[in-house]
Design a protein around this motif. Structure first.
Motif, PDB file in Angstrom:
ATOM      1  N   ALA A   1       0.843  -1.209   0.000  1.00  0.00           N
ATOM      2  CA  ALA A   1       0.000   0.000   0.000  1.00  0.00           C
ATOM      3  C   ALA A   1       0.876   1.256   0.000  1.00  0.00           C
ATOM      4  O   ALA A   1       1.920   1.280   0.656  1.00  0.00           O
TER       5      ALA A   1
ATOM      6  N   GLU B   1     -12.014   4.118  -3.666  1.00  0.00           N
ATOM      7  CA  GLU B   1     -11.305   4.922  -2.678  1.00  0.00           C
ATOM      8  C   GLU B   1     -10.039   4.290  -2.125  1.00  0.00           C
ATOM      9  O   GLU B   1      -9.172   4.985  -1.635  1.00  0.00           O
ATOM     10  N   VAL B   2     -10.001   2.945  -2.143  1.00  0.00           N
ATOM     11  CA  VAL B   2      -8.965   2.313  -1.326  1.00  0.00           C
ATOM     12  C   VAL B   2      -7.749   1.983  -2.171  1.00  0.00           C
ATOM     13  O   VAL B   2      -7.791   1.096  -3.022  1.00  0.00           O
ATOM     14  N   SER B   3      -6.660   2.701  -1.903  1.00  0.00           N
ATOM     15  CA  SER B   3      -5.468   2.515  -2.722  1.00  0.00           C
ATOM     16  C   SER B   3      -4.876   1.117  -2.513  1.00  0.00           C
ATOM     17  O   SER B   3      -4.285   0.547  -3.425  1.00  0.00           O
TER      18      SER B   3
ATOM     19  N   HIS C   1     -12.939   4.006  11.461  1.00  0.00           N
ATOM     20  CA  HIS C   1     -12.231   4.151  10.175  1.00  0.00           C
ATOM     21  C   HIS C   1     -12.348   5.580   9.615  1.00  0.00           C
ATOM     22  O   HIS C   1     -11.329   6.257   9.399  1.00  0.00           O
TER      23      HIS C   1
ATOM     24  N   GLY D   1     -10.027   0.448   7.837  1.00  0.00           N
ATOM     25  CA  GLY D   1     -10.958   0.271   6.715  1.00  0.00           C
ATOM     26  C   GLY D   1     -10.795  -1.094   6.068  1.00  0.00           C
ATOM     27  O   GLY D   1     -11.786  -1.760   5.731  1.00  0.00           O
ATOM     28  N   LEU D   2      -9.541  -1.531   5.921  1.00  0.00           N
ATOM     29  CA  LEU D   2      -9.313  -2.857   5.317  1.00  0.00           C
ATOM     30  C   LEU D   2      -9.882  -3.953   6.218  1.00  0.00           C
ATOM     31  O   LEU D   2     -10.447  -4.941   5.750  1.00  0.00           O
TER      32      LEU D   2
ATOM     33  N   HIS E   1     -17.096   1.522  -2.569  1.00  0.00           N
ATOM     34  CA  HIS E   1     -16.183   2.389  -1.810  1.00  0.00           C
ATOM     35  C   HIS E   1     -14.752   1.867  -1.917  1.00  0.00           C
ATOM     36  O   HIS E   1     -13.815   2.619  -2.175  1.00  0.00           O
ATOM     37  N   GLN E   2     -14.616   0.565  -1.770  1.00  0.00           N
ATOM     38  CA  GLN E   2     -13.275  -0.024  -1.809  1.00  0.00           C
ATOM     39  C   GLN E   2     -12.657   0.132  -3.214  1.00  0.00           C
ATOM     40  O   GLN E   2     -11.487   0.451  -3.353  1.00  0.00           O
TER      41      GLN E   2
ATOM     42  N   SER F   1     -16.414   8.219  -1.303  1.00  0.00           N
ATOM     43  CA  SER F   1     -16.517   8.383   0.154  1.00  0.00           C
ATOM     44  C   SER F   1     -17.970   8.424   0.579  1.00  0.00           C
ATOM     45  O   SER F   1     -18.341   7.878   1.629  1.00  0.00           O
TER      46      SER F   1
ATOM     47  N   GLN G   1      -6.976   3.917   7.282  1.00  0.00           N
ATOM     48  CA  GLN G   1      -6.992   2.992   6.132  1.00  0.00           C
ATOM     49  C   GLN G   1      -6.846   1.542   6.605  1.00  0.00           C
ATOM     50  O   GLN G   1      -7.499   0.629   6.096  1.00  0.00           O
TER      51      GLN G   1
END
Ligand SMILES: Cc1cc2nc3c(=O)[nH]c(=O)nc-3n(C[C@H](O)[C@H](O)[C@H](O)COP(=O)(O)OP(=O)(O)OC[C@H]3O[C@@H](n4cnc5c(N)ncnc54)[C@H](O)[C@@H]3O)c2cc1C
Length: 433
Positions: free
Chosen positions: A26, A168-170, A88, A41-42, A164-165, A117, A38
């Motif tokens: 990441a 948004e999620v790198s 989160h 969030g995972l 969202h994932q 988001s 983050q």
């Protein structure tokens, strides 16, 4: 037991993979607080995938672990998810606020303006509402159907979390290996859910075409419903298991109630026996013969597959006699049955129990009376009394099904008598602890 260890071992393995991907692949977060957000969030995504797997009703897991235990895990995973999902965004917003020297509120407004988001925030609201509805104090006041409808909304939240994932999620897109890993998890969980909750029940019902064959009153408030169907010998049901039953056409389609089989499946018919406690169970007495039945199942691990000993003690309380009656039909070897009721008149299916016991050389003890009445006070499940009734109790597997206080009293007595936990099996007529 090995299945439980294997299952949680796999969960931990996935936690390890998520950590490894996060710390190696990441991209560097803009601020330590954003990084913590983050990371949480995972874990929220992982917990959601675990939740889906726990409610997918996969036969392999259900038969070994039991739906009551899976639902209890689901409940605790749900509350963990609630906190993780709440923390989160707080960490992410606090981190961005620190980087841009603005307020957390300003960050909230900025993030709410971005689609990726925003969908995450909507999912958060749904999770919070579902968690609140699951609090015991709230749930007691809600109708089962209302609580269930709130839970169904969570499927929408799952879709939003996935979006969202993706947006948004790198960590999801940082490297092909991370993308492949997360897609594999989502496909597995959603696939399990589709198969276990939709495809398998539809296929089974199309195949077996269940119909009400007879409705037989057992007492003023207990009724047996006999169900016939095609190829029932191909239905992998066992004594001690239950189905979730619907009577479409007669009752509202969303009304589904779990009832155990009250006779061992014989390949030609199924039978449930229900006590009237609310609208749906009371209405069973009037279901017309010939009505279509839609059944999801069989579910549950309260079966003879759990046996570890040759000898068995079956303990029934009230309408908890249903799976016990079915188990008695299937079990071989030395079997003792204790049937706890307030009065002999309440002992539904007693004649069947006695006749089966007679055929099989089993013993049935009817324990009728009010707990604490008389002198000495009537307490059939006090450890000493239980040991007197069944002196070799520690050499037996014990299957107990009855009202929660009775079930807990029996388990306490068994533990006091040093019966190993592995020999004690309970069906609590409850899908979550
Ligand atoms: C695994 C299992 C096996 C059971 N086996 C039997 C049995 O063999 N015989 C018997 O008489 N009873 C059995 N029960 C209990 C039975 O499911 C409830 O009494 C019945 O669903 C009540 O429904 P109702 O609409 O008449 O009453 P309501 O007043 O609507 O409900 C009474 C209680 O039942 C619960 N309930 C209602 N619908 C459901 C549902 N779809 N899923 C889970 N809980 C629900 C509610 O939370 C409430 O606590 C079993 C329960 C479970 C979980």
């Amino acid at each position: 037991m090995r299945t439980v260890q294997l299952f949680w071992g796999l969960v931990l393995l996935n936690v390890a993979v998520v950590w490894t991907l996060f710390f190696t692949i990441a991209p560097e977060p803009k601020h330590a607080l954003v990084g913590v957000g983050q990371f949480l969030g995972l874990h929220a995504a992982l917990l959601m995938i675990l939740q889906l797997t726990l409610v997918a009703r996969l036969p392999w897991l259900d038969r070994r672990v039991g739906m009551d235990r899976l639902t209890s895990w689901h409940r605790w995973t749900g509350f963990t998810l609630f906190w993780v999902v709440l923390l989160h965004p707080l960490f992410v917003m606090a981190g961005y606020a620190a980087v841009s020297h603005s307020s957390t509120w300003q960050q909230f407004r900025n993030l709410a303006g971005m689609l990726g988001s925003l969908v995450g925030m909507i999912a958060l609201v749904v999770v919070v509402v579902a968690a609140a509805a699951s609090l015991r104090s709230v749930r007691r006041r809600l109708q089962y159907e209302t609580w269930h409808a709130v839970h169904v909304l969570l499927y929408a939240a799952v879709a939003l979390v996935l979006v969202h994932q993706l947006f948004e999620v790198s960590a999801f897109t940082a490297a092909p290996v991370a993308t492949a890993y997360w897609w594999a998890l989502w496909v597995f969980a959603l696939g399990a859910l589709l198969v276990g909750r939709i495809a398998m029940p539809l296929w089974r019902n199309a195949r077996h075409r269940l119909r009400v064959a007879a409705v037989v009153p057992e007492s003023d408030d207990v009724v047996s419903v006999h169900i016939s169907g095609r190829d029932l010998d191909r239905l992998p049901a066992r004594a001690g298991q239950f189905f979730i039953w619907r009577f479409p056409g007669y009752a509202r389609w969303w009304q589904a109630n779990p009832f155990s089989l009250s006779a061992a499946p014989d390949g030609r018919t199924l039978r449930l026996t229900a006590k009237a406690v609310g609208g749906a169970s009371a209405a069973l007495r009037h279901v017309p013969v010939g009505s279509r039945v839609f059944a999801e199942g069989p579910y549950g691990a309260f079966t003879s597959l759990r046996r570890t000993r040759d000898k068995t003690l079956l303990v029934a309380g009230g309408v908890g006699v249903t799976p016990i009656r079915a188990l008695l039909e299937e079990l071989s070897g030395d079997v003792v049955v204790l049937y706890r009721v307030h009065s002999r008149a309440d002992a539904v299916l007693l004649a069947e129990l006695e006749s089966l016991a007679h055929e099989r050389g089993a013993r049935v003890h009817l324990l009728a009376g009010r707990t604490g009445a008389g002198s000495p006070p009537f307490a059939p499940f006090a450890p000493d009394n239980l040991a007197t009734t069944v002196p070799d109790v520690a050499e037996r597997d014990i299957f107990v099904c009855g009202p929660p206080p009775m079930t807990e009293a029996v388990i306490r007595a068994l533990r006091a008598l040093k019966v190993p936990r592995s020999q004690i099996h309970a069906e609590r007529f409850r899908l979550a602890a």
